[in-house]
Design a protein around this motif. Structure first.
Motif, PDB file in Angstrom:
ATOM      1  N   ARG A 197      -4.291   0.683  -8.617  1.00 46.83           N
ATOM      2  CA  ARG A 197      -5.012   1.830  -8.061  1.00 46.83           C
ATOM      3  C   ARG A 197      -6.473   1.432  -7.879  1.00 46.83           C
ATOM      4  O   ARG A 197      -7.112   0.902  -8.792  1.00 46.83           O
ATOM      5  N   LEU A 198      -6.960   1.659  -6.676  1.00 47.96           N
ATOM      6  CA  LEU A 198      -8.332   1.327  -6.320  1.00 47.96           C
ATOM      7  C   LEU A 198      -9.222   2.540  -6.550  1.00 47.96           C
ATOM      8  O   LEU A 198      -8.909   3.649  -6.093  1.00 47.96           O
ATOM      9  N   LYS A 199     -10.313   2.323  -7.295  1.00 44.08           N
ATOM     10  CA  LYS A 199     -11.304   3.382  -7.553  1.00 44.08           C
ATOM     11  C   LYS A 199     -12.678   2.787  -7.289  1.00 44.08           C
ATOM     12  O   LYS A 199     -13.245   2.157  -8.173  1.00 44.08           O
ATOM     13  N   GLY A 200     -13.160   2.941  -6.058  1.00 42.64           N
ATOM     14  CA  GLY A 200     -14.442   2.353  -5.694  1.00 42.64           C
ATOM     15  C   GLY A 200     -14.374   0.848  -5.754  1.00 42.64           C
ATOM     16  O   GLY A 200     -13.542   0.232  -5.103  1.00 42.64           O
TER      17      GLY A 200
ATOM     18  N   PRO B 188       0.831  -1.202   0.000  1.00 38.56           N
ATOM     19  CA  PRO B 188       0.000   0.000   0.000  1.00 38.56           C
ATOM     20  C   PRO B 188       0.870   1.257   0.000  1.00 38.56           C
ATOM     21  O   PRO B 188       1.910   1.309   0.651  1.00 38.56           O
ATOM     22  N   ASN B 189       0.409   2.250  -0.753  1.00 34.73           N
ATOM     23  CA  ASN B 189       1.126   3.516  -0.885  1.00 34.73           C
ATOM     24  C   ASN B 189       0.263   4.692  -0.446  1.00 34.73           C
ATOM     25  O   ASN B 189       0.665   5.832  -0.589  1.00 34.73           O
ATOM     26  N   GLY B 190      -0.943   4.414   0.042  1.00 34.81           N
ATOM     27  CA  GLY B 190      -1.864   5.469   0.467  1.00 34.81           C
ATOM     28  C   GLY B 190      -2.754   5.923  -0.677  1.00 34.81           C
ATOM     29  O   GLY B 190      -2.441   5.739  -1.854  1.00 34.81           O
ATOM     30  N   ASN B 191      -3.883   6.496  -0.329  1.00 32.11           N
ATOM     31  CA  ASN B 191      -4.851   7.019  -1.301  1.00 32.11           C
ATOM     32  C   ASN B 191      -5.283   5.996  -2.345  1.00 32.11           C
ATOM     33  O   ASN B 191      -5.498   6.337  -3.505  1.00 32.11           O
TER      34      ASN B 191
ATOM     35  N   GLY C  83      -2.304  -2.799 -18.651  1.00 34.36           N
ATOM     36  CA  GLY C  83      -3.007  -3.532 -17.616  1.00 34.36           C
ATOM     37  C   GLY C  83      -4.476  -3.710 -17.887  1.00 34.36           C
ATOM     38  O   GLY C  83      -4.936  -3.607 -19.018  1.00 34.36           O
ATOM     39  N   GLN C  84      -5.190  -3.963 -16.805  1.00 35.63           N
ATOM     40  CA  GLN C  84      -6.618  -4.249 -16.852  1.00 35.63           C
ATOM     41  C   GLN C  84      -7.332  -3.544 -15.709  1.00 35.63           C
ATOM     42  O   GLN C  84      -6.720  -3.199 -14.699  1.00 35.63           O
ATOM     43  N   THR C  85      -8.640  -3.418 -15.873  1.00 33.67           N
ATOM     44  CA  THR C  85      -9.504  -2.953 -14.803  1.00 33.67           C
ATOM     45  C   THR C  85     -10.324  -4.142 -14.328  1.00 33.67           C
ATOM     46  O   THR C  85     -11.001  -4.791 -15.118  1.00 33.67           O
TER      47      THR C  85
END
Length: 131
Positions: A106-109, A81-84, A124-126
């Protein structure tokens, strides 16, 4: 396929327990279809101070469970983890190329953008959260 995936995710979630769900990246994620149209379910778990993601189940285009060489293997590991909602420092195995790359996410919802990188070039992928 959706019902099977949900039942599988519920079973995995019960095994994880509520204490393990402290970090929002933990859980079961559905990956984008591969070049054959197959869709995998990846369970992200803690691996020491970092996170790993293992392919637990794969479905063909018709939604039938299939066995692939990816099943039971870690797709990524050592992601920190890197925050945000960002994660870095790990490695990702790309089955199509059978190569390992630097990883970040990166987490978005309820979506996780997972990237494999060689230097500054990334692809990459989502992934979508199932549980």
């Amino acid at each position: 396929m959706r019902i099977r995936g949900i039942l599988f995710a519920v079973g995995v979630g019960a095994c994880l327990g509520t204490a393990a769900l402290a970090d929002p990246i933990l859980g079961t994620w559905q990956v984008e279809p591969d070049h054959k149209g197959q869709i995998g379910l990846v369970v992200i778990r803690r691996c020491g101070e970092a996170f790993c993601g293992r392919v637990m189940q794969v479905f063909d285009r018709a939604g039938k469970s299939v066995v692939t060489r990816s099943m039971g293997r870690d797709l990524f590991w050592d992601l920190k983890p890197n925050g945000n909602g960002t994660y870095f420092g790990g490695r990702v195995w790309v089955p199509l190329h059978d190569k390992v790359y630097d990883a970040k996410a990166r987490l978005k919802g309820d979506q996780l953008i997972v990237r494999g990188c060689v230097g500054p070039v990334c692809d990459g992928q989502t992934w979508n959260r199932i549980y």
